[in-house]
Write an enzyme that holds these catalytic residues in place. Structure first.
Site, short mmCIF file in Angstrom:
data_model
loop_
_atom_site.label_atom_id
_atom_site.label_comp_id
_atom_site.label_asym_id
_atom_site.label_seq_id
_atom_site.Cartn_x
_atom_site.Cartn_y
_atom_site.Cartn_z
N ASP A 27 -52.11 -26.19 3.18
CA ASP A 27 -51.12 -26.55 4.20
C ASP A 27 -51.75 -26.44 5.58
O ASP A 27 -52.94 -26.12 5.69
CB ASP A 27 -49.88 -25.65 4.09
CG ASP A 27 -50.16 -24.21 4.52
OD1 ASP A 27 -51.33 -23.86 4.77
OD2 ASP A 27 -49.20 -23.44 4.62
N ASP A 71 -51.10 -24.49 9.21
CA ASP A 71 -50.32 -23.43 9.86
C ASP A 71 -50.50 -23.53 11.36
O ASP A 71 -51.61 -23.38 11.87
CB ASP A 71 -50.82 -22.05 9.38
CG ASP A 71 -50.78 -21.92 7.86
OD1 ASP A 71 -49.67 -21.83 7.31
OD2 ASP A 71 -51.86 -21.91 7.23
N ASP A 115 -46.51 -25.58 8.36
CA ASP A 115 -45.71 -24.46 8.85
C ASP A 115 -45.79 -24.42 10.36
O ASP A 115 -46.88 -24.34 10.92
CB ASP A 115 -46.25 -23.12 8.30
CG ASP A 115 -45.97 -22.92 6.82
OD1 ASP A 115 -45.00 -23.52 6.31
OD2 ASP A 115 -46.71 -22.16 6.17
P1 8DG Z 1 -54.58 -22.24 2.57
O1 8DG Z 1 -53.32 -22.71 3.23
O2 8DG Z 1 -55.82 -22.81 3.18
O3 8DG Z 1 -54.55 -22.43 1.10
O4 8DG Z 1 -54.72 -20.66 2.79
P2 8DG Z 1 -54.13 -19.79 3.98
O5 8DG Z 1 -53.91 -20.61 5.20
O6 8DG Z 1 -54.97 -18.58 4.10
O7 8DG Z 1 -52.75 -19.29 3.36
P3 8DG Z 1 -51.23 -19.53 3.81
O8 8DG Z 1 -50.40 -19.28 2.60
O9 8DG Z 1 -51.03 -20.82 4.49
O10 8DG Z 1 -50.93 -18.33 4.80
C1 8DG Z 1 -51.61 -18.17 6.03
C2 8DG Z 1 -51.42 -16.77 6.51
O11 8DG Z 1 -50.12 -16.59 7.00
C3 8DG Z 1 -51.62 -15.74 5.40
O12 8DG Z 1 -52.49 -14.74 5.83
C4 8DG Z 1 -50.26 -15.16 5.21
C5 8DG Z 1 -49.66 -15.32 6.59
N1 8DG Z 1 -48.21 -15.25 6.69
C6 8DG Z 1 -47.60 -14.39 7.53
N2 8DG Z 1 -46.26 -14.50 7.40
C7 8DG Z 1 -46.03 -15.45 6.48
C8 8DG Z 1 -44.86 -15.99 5.94
O13 8DG Z 1 -43.76 -15.58 6.28
N3 8DG Z 1 -45.01 -16.99 5.02
C9 8DG Z 1 -46.25 -17.44 4.66
N4 8DG Z 1 -46.34 -18.43 3.77
N5 8DG Z 1 -47.39 -16.92 5.14
C10 8DG Z 1 -47.28 -15.94 6.04
O14 8DG Z 1 -48.22 -13.64 8.27
MN MN Z 2 -52.50 -22.24 5.20
MN MN Z 3 -48.89 -21.50 5.33
#
Ligand code: 8DG
Ligand code: MN
Ligand code: MN
Length: 383
Positions: A204, A206, A307
């Site tokens: 995703d 962020d 997000d």
């Molecule tokens: P990816 O998307 O590349 O697969 O991996 P990522 O970017 O490391 O994982 P992510 O699931 O998109 O999450 C990014 C960071 O955000 C991870 O360290 C967790 C953190 N995070 C928070 N709060 C929340 C929340 O409320 N929901 C989610 N999904 N992630 C959160 O700090």
């Molecule tokens: Mn991510």
């Molecule tokens: Mn995310």
């Protein structure tokens, strides 16, 4: 012999936030099997077991050498008996019978298919498995009751499980930057998550939104979403308001932060990303907006999970640190803060539990300083 000299010289710290972990490392085969075991435990609801495997994998990612003999693990932290046994099997036989069994098990495979649907967690996936469902086709035939989120997750299943490229993430960041610039001049958009750690692909995008004048960010998200929606960029979105109250009992939010969830205003969305030059992707996939061709469905856009998180300026460094990940790094930052420093860290604030004061920070570096940690840049947080 070389590995053993390294092992003797290498004191691997217990907490991931004390280790420098680059994306590329030397123990890929081993970390993959341990992560499979962590995932399987997670699918079973065994969070402690899942955590143990994740931690073992994380330690191996930080090693400056390739493990070839199980003796080299002697002095490493976080490697439990079960992890060692699996590592030994892989080193000696090239594979672990237990891991192979898991990977080929009906339950693991079905759980994997279901949890890859946006909005589906272990609980829902387990229930479907219990009801005898195994595939996406089963799910559709059974007319399982789906939330709005899950409906969109299923509709865009193939796209959402195609890795998001860095160029896609940059393009989406720019679109959001344009939207934010229109709605609130001076506000900023920062790419966090795996891309900030240097990953070339992700699941995703962020994005963190803030404005240097605290308070200006209020109301921004609504305007941005409405702008994006009008321009046809959103296939799905669902927002949540800010629920953070700084002056409620700090013990309360320090507990809720253990899960990694925070209280910022946010929007979970699915973007409709236009592809340059009308490249054909996901042939055969259901694409309600695509152009139909003889061979199936081709399209000039793809669905991407995004997000959007809005943070008040004074909380931005904490939010950035929290949303940059990795999950192992974040979990250990909080654990280290609590147990080694008697401080509660979350995505909003840092609070000294004994002195009962909030420690402010204008940058990630200052947060590391408060915690007496060496600064670890995002590229070295891939634990
Ligand atoms: P990816 O998307 O590349 O697969 O991996 P990522 O970017 O490391 O994982 P992510 O699931 O998109 O999450 C990014 C960071 O955000 C991870 O360290 C967790 C953190 N995070 C928070 N709060 C929340 C929340 O409320 N929901 C989610 N999904 N992630 C959160 O700090
Ligand atoms: Mn991510
Ligand atoms: Mn995310």
């Amino acid at each position: 012999a070389h590995a053993e000299t390294l092992e003797a010289r290498c004191q691997v710290p217990v907490y991931a936030c004390q280790r420098r972990t680059l994306l590329a490392h030397r123990n890929q085969t081993l970390t993959e099997v341990l992560q499979t075991m962590a995932e399987e435990a997670h699918f079973c609801g065994s969070e402690a077991r899942s955590l143990a495997f994740s931690r073992a994998a994380s330690v191996l990612k930080s090693l400056p050498w390739t493990v070839r003999r199980v003796q080299e693990l002697r002095s490493l932290p976080c490697l439990g008996e079960h992890s060692r046994r699996i590592i030994q099997e892989v080193l000696e036989d090239g594979a672990s019978a237990e891991v192979e069994r898991v990977k080929h098990s009906e339950r693991y495979q079905a759980m994997k298919v279901f949890t890859k649907i946006f909005g589906v967690g272990v609980k829902t996936a387990s229930r479907w498995y219990q009801e005898g469902l195994r595939t996406l086709a089963d799910l559709q035939a059974h007319r399982a009751k789906l939330s709005k989120e899950q409906e969109f997750g299923l509709l865009h299943y193939d796209d959402l499980n195609t890795p998001v490229e860095r160029s896609d993430a940059e393009a989406i960041s720019q679109v959001v930057r344009d939207a934010v610039g229109q709605c609130l001049p001076g506000a900023s958009v920062t790419l966090a998550g795996g891309f900030r750690r240097g990953k070339q692909t992700g699941h995703d995008v962020d994005l963190l939104l803030t404005h240097p004048t605290e308070g200006q960010e209020v109301g921004l998200l609504k305007k941005v979403i409405s702008w994006l929606d009008k321009q046809g960029f959103l296939l799905y979105h669902s927002s949540r308001r800010n629920t953070f109250q700084a002056f409620e009992d700090p013990e309360l939010w320090s507990r809720s932060s253990a899960s990694g969830m925070d209280h910022f205003e946010r929007c979970l969305s699915i973007f409709r990303l236009r592809l340059p030059g009308g490249v054909q992707i996901s042939a055969g996939a259901q694409k309600p907006g695509g152009a139909v061709t003889g061979s199936g469905v081709s399209s000039f856009w793809k669905a991407v999970r995004v997000d959007l998180v809005v943070t008040p300026f004074s909380q931005f460094p904490f939010a950035l640190l929290g949303w940059t990940g990795s999950k192992n790094f974040e979990r250990d930052l909080r654990r280290y803060s609590k147990h080694e420093k008697k401080m509660a860290l979350n995505n909003h604030v840092l609070y000294h539990l004994e002195q009962k004061i909030f420690l402010t920070a204008a940058s990630e570096e200052e947060i590391f300083q408060h915690l007496d940690l060496e600064y670890i840049p995002p590229e070295e947080r891939n634990s």
